[in-house]
Structure formats: structure tokens, C-alpha cells
Design a protein around this motif. Sequence first.
Motif, mmCIF file in Angstrom:
data_model
loop_
_atom_site.group_PDB
_atom_site.id
_atom_site.type_symbol
_atom_site.label_atom_id
_atom_site.label_comp_id
_atom_site.label_asym_id
_atom_site.label_seq_id
_atom_site.Cartn_x
_atom_site.Cartn_y
_atom_site.Cartn_z
ATOM 1 N N THR A 101 -31.231 28.280 30.000
ATOM 2 C CA THR A 101 -31.274 29.683 29.576
ATOM 3 C C THR A 101 -32.692 30.239 29.629
ATOM 4 N N GLN A 102 -33.703 29.374 29.472
ATOM 5 C CA GLN A 102 -35.085 29.828 29.580
ATOM 6 C C GLN A 102 -35.451 30.221 31.005
ATOM 7 N N PHE A 103 -34.887 29.521 31.993
ATOM 8 C CA PHE A 103 -35.292 29.710 33.380
ATOM 9 C C PHE A 103 -34.211 30.324 34.275
ATOM 10 N N LYS A 104 -33.031 30.617 33.745
ATOM 11 C CA LYS A 104 -31.920 31.029 34.609
ATOM 12 C C LYS A 104 -32.197 32.300 35.411
ATOM 13 N N ASP A 105 -33.034 33.177 34.907
ATOM 14 C CA ASP A 105 -33.345 34.414 35.628
ATOM 15 C C ASP A 105 -34.616 34.308 36.462
ATOM 16 N N ASP A 106 -35.207 33.129 36.502
ATOM 17 C CA ASP A 106 -36.442 32.906 37.260
ATOM 18 C C ASP A 106 -36.078 32.544 38.696
ATOM 19 N N LYS A 107 -36.463 33.378 39.630
ATOM 20 C CA LYS A 107 -36.088 33.152 41.032
ATOM 21 C C LYS A 107 -36.832 31.971 41.666
ATOM 22 N N HIS A 108 -37.798 31.397 40.951
ATOM 23 C CA HIS A 108 -38.572 30.277 41.479
ATOM 24 C C HIS A 108 -38.054 28.921 41.002
ATOM 25 N N VAL A 109 -37.012 28.932 40.172
ATOM 26 C CA VAL A 109 -36.454 27.690 39.628
ATOM 27 C C VAL A 109 -34.939 27.692 39.855
ATOM 28 N N VAL A 110 -34.436 26.578 40.396
ATOM 29 C CA VAL A 110 -33.005 26.437 40.672
ATOM 30 C C VAL A 110 -32.469 25.247 39.881
ATOM 31 N N PHE A 111 -31.322 25.430 39.252
ATOM 32 C CA PHE A 111 -30.665 24.366 38.504
ATOM 33 C C PHE A 111 -29.373 23.975 39.200
ATOM 34 N N ILE A 112 -29.179 22.674 39.378
ATOM 35 C CA ILE A 112 -27.937 22.149 39.943
ATOM 36 C C ILE A 112 -27.440 21.057 39.009
ATOM 37 N N PHE A 113 -26.246 21.255 38.466
ATOM 38 C CA PHE A 113 -25.624 20.282 37.578
ATOM 39 C C PHE A 113 -24.469 19.646 38.340
ATOM 40 N N ALA A 114 -24.721 18.454 38.860
ATOM 41 C CA ALA A 114 -23.776 17.789 39.745
ATOM 42 C C ALA A 114 -22.845 16.877 38.949
ATOM 43 N N ASP A 115 -21.567 17.231 38.932
ATOM 44 C CA ASP A 115 -20.548 16.415 38.287
ATOM 45 C C ASP A 115 -20.338 15.171 39.150
ATOM 46 N N ALA A 116 -20.709 14.020 38.628
ATOM 47 C CA ALA A 116 -20.624 12.771 39.385
ATOM 48 C C ALA A 116 -19.189 12.417 39.762
ATOM 49 N N ASP A 117 -18.214 12.941 39.016
ATOM 50 C CA ASP A 117 -16.809 12.685 39.335
ATOM 51 C C ASP A 117 -16.276 13.634 40.405
ATOM 52 N N GLY A 118 -16.964 14.740 40.622
ATOM 53 C CA GLY A 118 -16.535 15.705 41.639
ATOM 54 C C GLY A 118 -15.320 16.518 41.241
ATOM 55 N N ASP A 119 -14.949 16.524 39.975
ATOM 56 C CA ASP A 119 -13.788 17.278 39.494
ATOM 57 C C ASP A 119 -14.282 18.596 38.897
ATOM 58 N N LEU A 120 -14.454 19.599 39.764
ATOM 59 C CA LEU A 120 -15.027 20.870 39.331
ATOM 60 C C LEU A 120 -14.157 21.607 38.319
ATOM 61 N N ALA A 121 -12.856 21.474 38.427
ATOM 62 C CA ALA A 121 -11.974 22.144 37.460
ATOM 63 C C ALA A 121 -12.208 21.574 36.058
ATOM 64 N N LYS A 122 -12.267 20.264 35.967
ATOM 65 C CA LYS A 122 -12.475 19.608 34.675
ATOM 66 C C LYS A 122 -13.874 19.902 34.128
ATOM 67 N N SER A 123 -14.895 19.808 34.974
ATOM 68 C CA SER A 123 -16.264 20.029 34.503
ATOM 69 C C SER A 123 -16.497 21.488 34.139
ATOM 70 N N SER A 124 -15.896 22.417 34.869
ATOM 71 C CA SER A 124 -16.021 23.841 34.529
ATOM 72 C C SER A 124 -15.361 24.131 33.183
ATOM 73 N N LYS A 125 -14.195 23.548 32.973
ATOM 74 C CA LYS A 125 -13.493 23.713 31.698
ATOM 75 C C LYS A 125 -14.335 23.138 30.553
ATOM 76 N N PHE A 126 -14.961 21.987 30.794
ATOM 77 C CA PHE A 126 -15.841 21.365 29.805
ATOM 78 C C PHE A 126 -16.978 22.319 29.437
ATOM 79 N N MET A 127 -17.627 22.923 30.443
ATOM 80 C CA MET A 127 -18.745 23.842 30.196
ATOM 81 C C MET A 127 -18.286 25.059 29.392
ATOM 82 N N VAL A 128 -17.152 25.627 29.769
ATOM 83 C CA VAL A 128 -16.644 26.819 29.078
ATOM 84 C C VAL A 128 -16.277 26.475 27.637
ATOM 85 N N SER A 129 -15.623 25.341 27.427
ATOM 86 C CA SER A 129 -15.175 24.970 26.073
ATOM 87 C C SER A 129 -16.354 24.751 25.120
#
Length: 190
Positions: A101-129
Motif C-alpha cells: 500500500t505504501q508503493f502501489k501508486d509508485d510507477k517505479h516499483v512493481v509488486f508480483i505475488f506469485a501463488d506457488a500453487d498456480g490456483d488464481l481463483a483460490k488465491s484471489s479469494k484468499f486475498m479478498v477474504s
Amino acid sequence: MTFIKKNIFSALFIIIFLVIIFVPDAKAFLIRGLMEIGFYKPKIETANNASTNLNGIQFKDVKGKLVDLGDLKGKVIFLNFWATWCPPCRAEMPSINKLYTQFKDDKHVVFIFADADGDLAKSSKFMVSRKYQMPVYKVESNIPEQIFTGALPTTVIFDKQGRLSFKHEGVANYADKKIVDFINRLKNSN
């Protein structure tokens, strides 16, 4: 009477111990508490600035958009490998979310949160919950062992030239001022 109190205390201790072992959120809560009192601080001085060819290392987001790390040259890249079932991953998520949240609007910093299981539906639901704002990705290419060996969680940070500047396997408190200062130094360097 003493025998009964002793047995009750032993039973409670065993129950608490089993909950911590078998309930990921309970273990994450314990680890998060240890983080807050000063354990699990990331050691930045271990940065090795090794050259890495980031071209072809790809991740896909929930909308199907591909991101190639090689295309992100000129930006600081914060890359975190995690899984929903991983208690240490769950423990560090609040601190990573705070950093994000500190850097999300900074165009010089990119965040990638890679779900090692590759289950985007499950990981997205986890983030929202959990009300985390971090975007999740799945790995779409081979990842060099220099970056990820399979240990969860693993966090790597690349400088603007694509050099590996930080790597940490295991839980850490990424809301720590040292990490914020480190990212700002990388961001402001040539």
C-alpha cells in the motif's frame, strides 16, 4: 484435587499445541506475534547484486495478462512466492500488504505475488477474504533456481537494472523501515 488441575493444564497445553500445529491461521498468528516483537527481520546486508537475465520469466494475472520480468527494466521489482496453505506466508502477508500500500501508486516499483500453487481463483479469494489489496499471479515459465528454489515463502527484490539485490527464504516483516528505505534507495539509484 492437585492431580485434576495438573491434568486440565496438561490437556489445555496439548490442545493449544495441536491447534498451532494443524490450523494454519493459528500458526500464522503465533508467527505474526513473534514478528511484531522483533523476530523475523529481513537482513538486507546479504544483497549480492548478481546479474540475472529476467527475459522470459513470466507471470499471468487473474485477467490473463502476461507480465515478463525482462520488460520491467527500469523498475524495482518486489517478487514474493507464497501459497494459501503456508502458515509463514500467511503470517507475513499483513506486513507485505502494508508495504504494497505504501508503493502501489509508485510507477517505479512493481509488486508480483506469485501463488506457488498456480490456483488464481483460490488465491484471489484468499486475498479478498482477508481484505488484502495485492494482485496475485501464477508462474507461466521456468524460474531459475537463483531466484526460487521452492522454499515458501521466498521474496526477491530486483533493482532497476534487473540485478538480484535481495533474496530471503522464510518469513520476514516487510513493513520494517529497513525494507522501505532499501526499496527507496533502489528506486532512486541510477
